[in-house]
Scaffold this active site. Structure first.
Site, PDB file in Angstrom:
ATOM      1  N   SER A 424       0.830  -1.199   0.000  1.00 22.42           N
ATOM      2  CA  SER A 424       0.000   0.000   0.000  1.00 22.42           C
ATOM      3  C   SER A 424       0.870   1.256   0.000  1.00 22.42           C
ATOM      4  CB  SER A 424      -0.953  -0.045   1.198  1.00 22.42           C
ATOM      5  OG  SER A 424      -1.929   0.954   1.113  1.00 22.42           O
ATOM      6  N   ASP A 691      -9.596  -4.077  -5.509  1.00 19.17           N
ATOM      7  CA  ASP A 691      -8.993  -2.971  -4.771  1.00 19.17           C
ATOM      8  C   ASP A 691      -9.268  -1.653  -5.501  1.00 19.17           C
ATOM      9  OD1 ASP A 691      -7.432  -1.261  -3.308  1.00 19.17           O
ATOM     10  OD2 ASP A 691      -5.538  -2.285  -3.695  1.00 19.17           O
ATOM     11  N   HIS A 721      -8.022  -5.008  -0.214  1.00 18.76           N
ATOM     12  CA  HIS A 721      -6.780  -4.283   0.036  1.00 18.76           C
ATOM     13  C   HIS A 721      -6.290  -4.626   1.446  1.00 18.76           C
ATOM     14  CE1 HIS A 721      -4.137  -0.732  -0.650  1.00 18.76           C
ATOM     15  NE2 HIS A 721      -4.182  -0.650   0.668  1.00 18.76           N
TER      16      HIS A 721
END
Length: 764
Positions: A424, A691, A721
């Protein structure tokens, strides 16, 4: 089953059920069931052509034929999941509607919730069609200046979202992960009730646990409260909620289930400048300065994790850097023999939206990595926004990376192969650290493994961003607030000053009293909710004769006298209702004015707006309210007669953001010039098909491949995610985490002769 066959089967079942319940007399329950099946038929027939058009061109946006993934495909897949659930439920109703055991109330509530979700998905499909029409060929992010993003913002932020956080929560994900998402959502709304009470983290968590009964029992209430929280609470709330895993009790429980390692030490790197050899000429050096942005020089925290104790890891020099994490138990195991230095090293950068978490919350899967890979791992605890906005985190990660390259011997490695890995926000920092290393002329890593990275922090519409409407982990407003904090748009919250004034004993006394109060209230609330639900189930008539104090979202919509589905309900303000605000004075006007969207400060970067669309904020708002309504009228968004459901929470506070910092390539690496991207090492991306940041990965991989850079993209299905933190949850997350490990192993042990990316420093 193909899309058309699925739609036709659903329409046939809906018509059959509609005819059956229409002939059951004038009762309210039969009328609502007939109406909901009529709505399912209407929305399914309208949705199928839109999905077909998206699917027919989706392949044009894939990385290659072997990697069929992009936001358009994800939207179609999500809609298919909703249609499949409605098909299954419609078959169940058709088979059991005459049975005395048929749970009418439960099935009606579930059908209403999924009808609301199907309606919103149809709206998203139309939005995606508009993106398809105005985007450049092969581009997933909108890059024009026609003002379409303003139109998206005006419509998108008012769409109803609560239906996706109640009964339909996580319907698009693998079934094994849905109970976890439900637990998270219940915890979130319960935590939101106790936020800002000046309670400590453990007290808030305990209080939330005992006052969450009604949210577990009532999905509609949970969905409405979830929607309120994501639209109204600031980044400090999300920072506090995501940091629950940092609480000592919870982190200890997580570590009990993780692999056992010989070394897990928190190190504090002193802010001292040092020299690094240049890759082009190792005889020359460059000075690596300590981080300076915003707060001046300061130490950088890193965590060293190693499955085996290796040479250098117990040296006095490294021990002098160890930072205490509290009392440790007596070590009863015999001192192990030192293993030789590993030829490889993994430098890890954690995720958390740039605002939350540390290496401690990511330690469980890092320990597994250390065991499976057999190499030391150095995880960087960079400073978090909003207290330390860009570029502080980048400076600290770059400094720690360079320190690791220079002092790899202390970490138990010879440094022959170095991999940067992150998830991320950490994936974003992996790319930017490597770009900065190339700019300095020092050694870049031998490869990068980025899991679901954020590569485009600039506001721009994309099909995968539309998934944030229903994503319980990455709602649009949360994405906006995190990026705003990282960009420096959020001011530090000083609300904890009263806590500091109370002192430790004062906090303990106060939190104890609050905890007992919440236990009492929570038990009472849970019992009342349970008795109310039991009483409701025991009634022969499903619709109470008196108006209850609070109706569910679906009941409020269907109980309106106008039409079978209550289309005029104030719970779901339609676009048509909002456009008639001049005729109805009590309906708020929908515009991008300062009164609607809040003050014009750079405090909320939104993901549907580009800075080019608002060079001057005042001019942009005036221009949007006049010219854009003519070119992209609100009514032109959808076919005649279709009105998506609107939120009762009002517009999200997302003013236009014009700061150029979000276009900085060290913040949005997707926007970096070709010359910078060509300096990156081989990149391996592991993305999630569902996502909201999927398009970041696809477009970044396409960009690198167009430049001839080595890049691979692997897309895992049906996972949200952040799956790395859920690696121990189910088989699907374990397989996805294993894929990340496989990519790291490929970097550290490439096929054929391995050559270091640059000169290695002799082990220290």
């Amino acid at each position: 089953m193909d899309l058309r066959t699925m739609t036709q089967s659903l329409v046939t079942l809906a018509e059959d059920n509609m005819a059956f319940f229409s002939g059951q007399g004038p009762g309210e329950t039969a009328r609502r069931l007939s109406g909901v099946f009529a709505g399912i038929r209407e929305q399914a027939l309208g949705l199928e052509p839109a999905l077909g058009r998206l699917l027919s061109v989706a392949h044009l946006f894939d990385l290659d034929a072997e990697t069929p993934a992009n936001g358009y495909r994800s939207l179609v897949h999500t809609a298919r999941c909703c249609l499949a659930h409605l098909l299954h439920k419609s078959r169940y109703v058709a088979s059991n509607r005459r049975s005395i055991f048929f749970r009418t109330s439960h099935n009606l509530a579930e059908l209403e919730a999924y009808l609301a979700a199907l309606t919103q998905l149809r709206a998203l499909a139309y939005y995606a069609q508009r993106l398809l029409a105005i985007n450049r060929p092969g581009k997933l992010f909108f890059e024009g200046d026609e003002g379409i993003t303003a139109d998206f913002l005006r419509e998108y932020v008012t769409l109803h979202k609560g239906c996706f956080y109640g009964r339909c929560l996580g319907f698009q994900f693998t079934p094994a992960i849905r109970p976890f998402l439900q637990t998270i959502s219940i915890g979130l709304v319960s935590f939101g009730e106790h936020y800002k009470r000046n309670e400590t983290g453990l007290s808030v968590t305990a209080s939330s646990l005992f006052t969450s009964g009604r949210f577990a029992i009532d999905p509609e209430l949970r969905g409405a409260e979830f929607e309120r929280i994501i639209q109204n609470l600031d980044v400090h709330f999300w920072k506090a909620f995501w940091n629950i895993t940092e609480i000592e009790v919870l982190s200890s429980l997580a570590n009990m289930a993780s692999a056992t390692v010989r070394v897990s030490r928190l190190l504090s790197l002193p802010p001292k400048a040092f020299e690094m050899p240049l890759t082009a000429d190792p005889k020359l050096t460059v000075t690596i300065s300590p981080p300076l942005a915003h707060t001046g020089p300061g130490p950088v925290l890193v965590r060293l994790i190693s499955y085996d104790l290796r040479e250098g890891q117990d040296s006095e020099e490294l021990s002098s850097l160890v930072r205490s994490e509290g009392p440790r138990g007596l070590e009863l195991r015999p001192r192990p023999q030192q293993a030789p230095r590993s030829r490889s090293l993994v430098v890890h950068i954690h995720g958390g939206g740039f605002v939350a978490q540390t290496s401690k919350s990511h330690e469980p899967y890092l320990k597994s990595w250390a065991q499976e890979l057999g190499v030391p791992i150095l995880s960087i605890d960079y400073s978090l926004a909003p207290e330390a906005p860009f570029p502080r985190a980048l400076e600290e990660c770059f400094y720690a990376y360079c320190w690791a390259v220079k002092h790899c011997g202390l970490l138990g490695s010879t440094g022959e192969r170095i991999c940067l890995a992150g998830d991320s926000a950490g994936g974003n920092l992996c790319f930017t650290v490597s770009l900065r290393a190339a700019a300095y002329g020092v050694r870049v890593p031998d490869g990068i493994m980025a899991a679901y990275p954020a590569t485009m922090l600039q506001s721009a519409a994309s099909p995968s961003r539309l998934l944030s409407l229903m994503d319980p982990l990455l709602p649009l407003s949360v994405l906006s607030k995190c990026v705003s904090a990282y960009a420096g748009g959020e001011m530090e919250d000083h609300s904890d000053s009263d806590q500091k004034a109370l002192g430790m004993m004062g906090l303990v006394r106060r939190d104890t009293a609050l905890l007992f109060r919440d236990l009492r209230l929570g038990a009472s609330s849970w019992l009342n909710s349970f008795l109310e639900l039991s009483g409701h189930k025991s009634r022969p008539n499903l619709v109470p004769t008196e108006e209850p104090m609070r109706r569910s979202v679906s009941e409020a919509a269907l109980a309106q006298p106008e039409g079978p589905l209550g289309t005029d309900s104030l719970k779901y303000l339609t676009l048509h209702d909002l456009s008639l605000s001049s005729e109805t004075q009590d309906t708020p006007e929908l515009s991008l004015s300062a009164e609607t969207l809040g003050p014009t400060t750079p405090s909320a970067v939104n993901f549907l707006f580009r800075p080019e669309d608002a060079p001057e904020e005042a001019e942009a708002r005036d221009d949007i309210s006049t010219k854009e309504e003519k070119v992209y009228s609100v009514r032109a968004a959808f076919p005649e007669g279709f009105h998506p459901r609107r939120s009762s929470q009002g517009a999200i506070q997302m003013p236009l953001y014009s700061a150029p910092i979000v276009k900085n390539p060290f913040m949005s690496p997707l926007l970096a010039p070709d010359s910078m991207l060509q300096t990156l090492p081989p990149v391996h991306i592991v993305a999630c098909a569902l996502d909201p940041m999927l398009d970041d990965s696809v477009m970044f991989a396409r960009r690198l491949r167009s430049l001839g850079q080595p890049v691979t993209l692997h897309v895992v299905e049906d996972l949200p995610h952040g799956f790395l933190s859920l690696a121990a949850l189910c088989r699907e997350t374990r397989q996805a985490a294993a894929l990340c490990v496989d990519r790291i192993r490929f970097i550290l042990n490439p096929p054929g002769p391995a050559t270091p990316a640059g000169p290695t420093t002799p082990p220290v």
